[in-house]
Design a protein around this motif. Sequence first.
Motif, PDB file in Angstrom:
ATOM      1  N   ASP A 116      12.942  16.153 -45.702  1.00  0.00           N
ATOM      2  CA  ASP A 116      12.831  17.043 -46.856  1.00  0.00           C
ATOM      3  C   ASP A 116      14.119  17.858 -46.992  1.00  0.00           C
ATOM      4  O   ASP A 116      14.404  18.728 -46.166  1.00  0.00           O
ATOM      5  CB  ASP A 116      11.629  17.974 -46.691  1.00  0.00           C
ATOM      6  CG  ASP A 116      11.328  18.769 -47.948  1.00  0.00           C
ATOM      7  OD1 ASP A 116      12.207  18.842 -48.838  1.00  0.00           O
ATOM      8  OD2 ASP A 116      10.226  19.328 -48.060  1.00  0.00           O
ATOM      9  N   THR A 118      14.862  19.471 -49.967  1.00  0.00           N
ATOM     10  CA  THR A 118      14.703  20.321 -51.143  1.00  0.00           C
ATOM     11  C   THR A 118      15.068  21.760 -50.818  1.00  0.00           C
ATOM     12  O   THR A 118      15.062  22.187 -49.662  1.00  0.00           O
ATOM     13  CB  THR A 118      13.258  20.274 -51.666  1.00  0.00           C
ATOM     14  OG1 THR A 118      12.364  20.668 -50.617  1.00  0.00           O
ATOM     15  CG2 THR A 118      12.899  18.867 -52.126  1.00  0.00           C
ATOM     16  N   ARG A 181      13.104  13.408 -49.579  1.00  0.00           N
ATOM     17  CA  ARG A 181      12.660  14.263 -50.690  1.00  0.00           C
ATOM     18  C   ARG A 181      13.799  15.216 -51.034  1.00  0.00           C
ATOM     19  O   ARG A 181      14.301  15.926 -50.155  1.00  0.00           O
ATOM     20  CB  ARG A 181      11.406  15.032 -50.295  1.00  0.00           C
ATOM     21  CG  ARG A 181      10.223  14.134 -50.001  1.00  0.00           C
ATOM     22  CD  ARG A 181       9.030  14.907 -49.486  1.00  0.00           C
ATOM     23  NE  ARG A 181       7.943  14.016 -49.133  1.00  0.00           N
ATOM     24  CZ  ARG A 181       6.822  14.401 -48.504  1.00  0.00           C
ATOM     25  NH1 ARG A 181       6.674  15.685 -48.161  1.00  0.00           N
ATOM     26  NH2 ARG A 181       5.889  13.525 -48.223  1.00  0.00           N
ATOM     27  N   ASP A 183      16.071  17.463 -54.445  1.00  0.00           N
ATOM     28  CA  ASP A 183      16.339  17.845 -55.833  1.00  0.00           C
ATOM     29  C   ASP A 183      17.600  17.108 -56.257  1.00  0.00           C
ATOM     30  O   ASP A 183      18.600  17.118 -55.529  1.00  0.00           O
ATOM     31  CB  ASP A 183      16.530  19.356 -55.943  1.00  0.00           C
ATOM     32  CG  ASP A 183      15.319  20.129 -55.437  1.00  0.00           C
ATOM     33  OD1 ASP A 183      14.192  19.641 -55.628  1.00  0.00           O
ATOM     34  OD2 ASP A 183      15.505  21.204 -54.842  1.00  0.00           O
ATOM     35  N   CYS A 208      12.221  12.298 -55.823  1.00  0.00           N
ATOM     36  CA  CYS A 208      12.761  13.489 -56.486  1.00  0.00           C
ATOM     37  C   CYS A 208      11.680  14.534 -56.714  1.00  0.00           C
ATOM     38  O   CYS A 208      10.563  14.215 -57.109  1.00  0.00           O
ATOM     39  CB  CYS A 208      13.387  13.075 -57.828  1.00  0.00           C
ATOM     40  SG  CYS A 208      14.032  14.458 -58.787  1.00  0.00           S
ATOM     41  N   ARG A 209      12.051  15.796 -56.475  1.00  0.00           N
ATOM     42  CA  ARG A 209      11.162  16.911 -56.795  1.00  0.00           C
ATOM     43  C   ARG A 209      11.604  17.576 -58.093  1.00  0.00           C
ATOM     44  O   ARG A 209      10.864  17.631 -59.061  1.00  0.00           O
ATOM     45  CB  ARG A 209      11.150  17.929 -55.651  1.00  0.00           C
ATOM     46  CG  ARG A 209      10.129  19.038 -55.843  1.00  0.00           C
ATOM     47  CD  ARG A 209      10.285  20.143 -54.827  1.00  0.00           C
ATOM     48  NE  ARG A 209      11.555  20.849 -55.000  1.00  0.00           N
ATOM     49  CZ  ARG A 209      11.824  22.011 -54.409  1.00  0.00           C
ATOM     50  NH1 ARG A 209      10.939  22.575 -53.617  1.00  0.00           N
ATOM     51  NH2 ARG A 209      12.992  22.593 -54.595  1.00  0.00           N
ATOM     52  N   ASP A 210      12.847  18.077 -58.142  1.00  0.00           N
ATOM     53  CA  ASP A 210      13.399  18.704 -59.347  1.00  0.00           C
ATOM     54  C   ASP A 210      14.540  17.838 -59.854  1.00  0.00           C
ATOM     55  O   ASP A 210      15.510  17.590 -59.121  1.00  0.00           O
ATOM     56  CB  ASP A 210      13.912  20.111 -59.044  1.00  0.00           C
ATOM     57  CG  ASP A 210      12.798  21.072 -58.665  1.00  0.00           C
ATOM     58  OD1 ASP A 210      11.627  20.690 -58.794  1.00  0.00           O
ATOM     59  OD2 ASP A 210      13.104  22.196 -58.227  1.00  0.00           O
ATOM     60  N   GLY A 232       6.021  12.802 -57.482  1.00  0.00           N
ATOM     61  CA  GLY A 232       6.811  13.820 -56.808  1.00  0.00           C
ATOM     62  C   GLY A 232       7.484  14.822 -57.713  1.00  0.00           C
ATOM     63  O   GLY A 232       7.935  15.873 -57.255  1.00  0.00           O
ATOM     64  N   ARG A 234       8.229  17.766 -60.169  1.00  0.00           N
ATOM     65  CA  ARG A 234       7.609  19.000 -60.668  1.00  0.00           C
ATOM     66  C   ARG A 234       8.446  19.659 -61.766  1.00  0.00           C
ATOM     67  O   ARG A 234       7.948  20.507 -62.499  1.00  0.00           O
ATOM     68  CB  ARG A 234       7.385  19.982 -59.527  1.00  0.00           C
ATOM     69  CG  ARG A 234       8.669  20.557 -58.944  1.00  0.00           C
ATOM     70  CD  ARG A 234       8.439  21.667 -57.954  1.00  0.00           C
ATOM     71  NE  ARG A 234       9.696  22.343 -57.631  1.00  0.00           N
ATOM     72  CZ  ARG A 234       9.767  23.423 -56.863  1.00  0.00           C
ATOM     73  NH1 ARG A 234       8.688  23.938 -56.323  1.00  0.00           N
ATOM     74  NH2 ARG A 234      10.945  23.996 -56.642  1.00  0.00           N
TER      75      ARG A 234
END
Length: 503
Positions: A116, A118, A181, A183, A208-210, A232, A234
């Motif tokens: 992670d 992020t 994970r 951004d 991808c998160r952002d 994933g 958001r």
Amino acid sequence: MHSLLFLCARRLVTLSPGSHRVLRVVPSELYPVLFRAAFLDGRLLALRDLVAAWPFPVLSLRRLLGRRGPHRLPPDRSSKFCVQAVLLAVVAHLRRELEEPRGGTSRSRCRLRVVDLTDLQDATTERGLEGMSLWSGTVALAKACLEVSKSQSEFLKRGSKRRKGPCGTSAAPQLLGVEIRADLFVNGTSFGILRDALQTVGPLRLKCRDFHAEELSAASTVSLLESLEPTGVRRVELRFNNLGLAGLGAVFPHLARFPHLLSLKLPYSNVDVRRLVGGTEPGFRSLAAQLGNLPSLKELNLGSSRLSGHLRQLLGDLRTPLESLELPFCSLLPGDFAFLSRSLHAPALKKLDLSGHDFSEHLLQPLQHLLEETSPSLLHLDLMECRLTDSRLEVLLPALCRCSHLRCLGLFGNFFSTSGLWTLVRKTLVLRDLRLVVYPYPTDCYVPEAPGAVGFFNEEVLDEERFAAVRTELEQRLGSSGRADAVWTTSLCRHGALDCFSL
């Protein structure tokens, strides 16, 4: 003060390059503190060895480094070399798994399956630092994914002499792989490599998160959105893309595939309702309908879109209330404020940005009414460059002070005198949660051709000596009022932007 455990960990990670031998006898529960020590001290070889033997399925930099306490990573010093060391170690781990898959003779204790990355600081926000920017981090991740995929392809082509199927054929290695994970930030320069990485199936997978895209065409944006894993994502931010109504109309249908999309930011999208034929257009109605198909949306930014008189049409189909709404420089009319005040969003809004509107006699009363409706929930308010004067501030302050939970207030670029500033300080003392105020340089601190002054303001320049005196008195007034912990600043760089994830 550092704990004794952390100090011991700091000493242990100095043993590289022999740390890999030491780690064989170190209990698993000590790995997190060893990782923190190695990262914060820039021990790249120790980081490599720790990742190579990581005994847990998840390695989260955000959790390991933390945001509070003596071990947290300073927000302006996210070391690109440490992040690169982690990535290189992950790539090396997957290559080892290719050569010695599960069931082989490898003695590695590595159980890593998720990394992670992020919430790493974007170093582009800090001048002169050697951190890893979101753009360069995205490129590094894409390259790592492609490199591992290439290694797997080459391994399968040459076959493995150590693994033979029952008929003498080469059996493909069964890899669980690692999920990264992160951004992601992409522009025209990095579009190709990120597209290839997202569309390549391999042991190292990007989740991808952002998602942030800048200056991309509608077709390129759609291509990337379609390549992202839906569950994933958001946030989607498309800025400076100049998509216009037609481009957004092409992109919006692809947003519905993200069931957990909470934030949509579309600043500088070149939407202008003045171009609509007859004041409306099927494309605009379709855009509003598609916006209504995002059931989880909590944050919306339409900055610099000209929406005069069309806010009801655009937001009317949303089925859940927004918590963050940014409409700076959107040329809103009194009717737009009236709709927003009566909408389901008003009592739920925690952040509101109405910068760039002229709050003269036509908009000042609608703003007062809107603040009254949002006062139970509002935490962050931006009214920058709104032509607010001392007299208009006096009228606005009663409604503003009803926002009893307000934490951040942005007023930069308005026209307050020093007297108006003192009024603002005095009246907002009732706002006990107010911790950040970005205020304008007082108008009486500007003089024609002031000796030693810097900057320009309506053909006048800032008298630094006068302003220094104002700033000193401001600190004294805040201190004597028991508000010394509050930050009052004219610096936009220190303006802490709250969003729906931090409100």
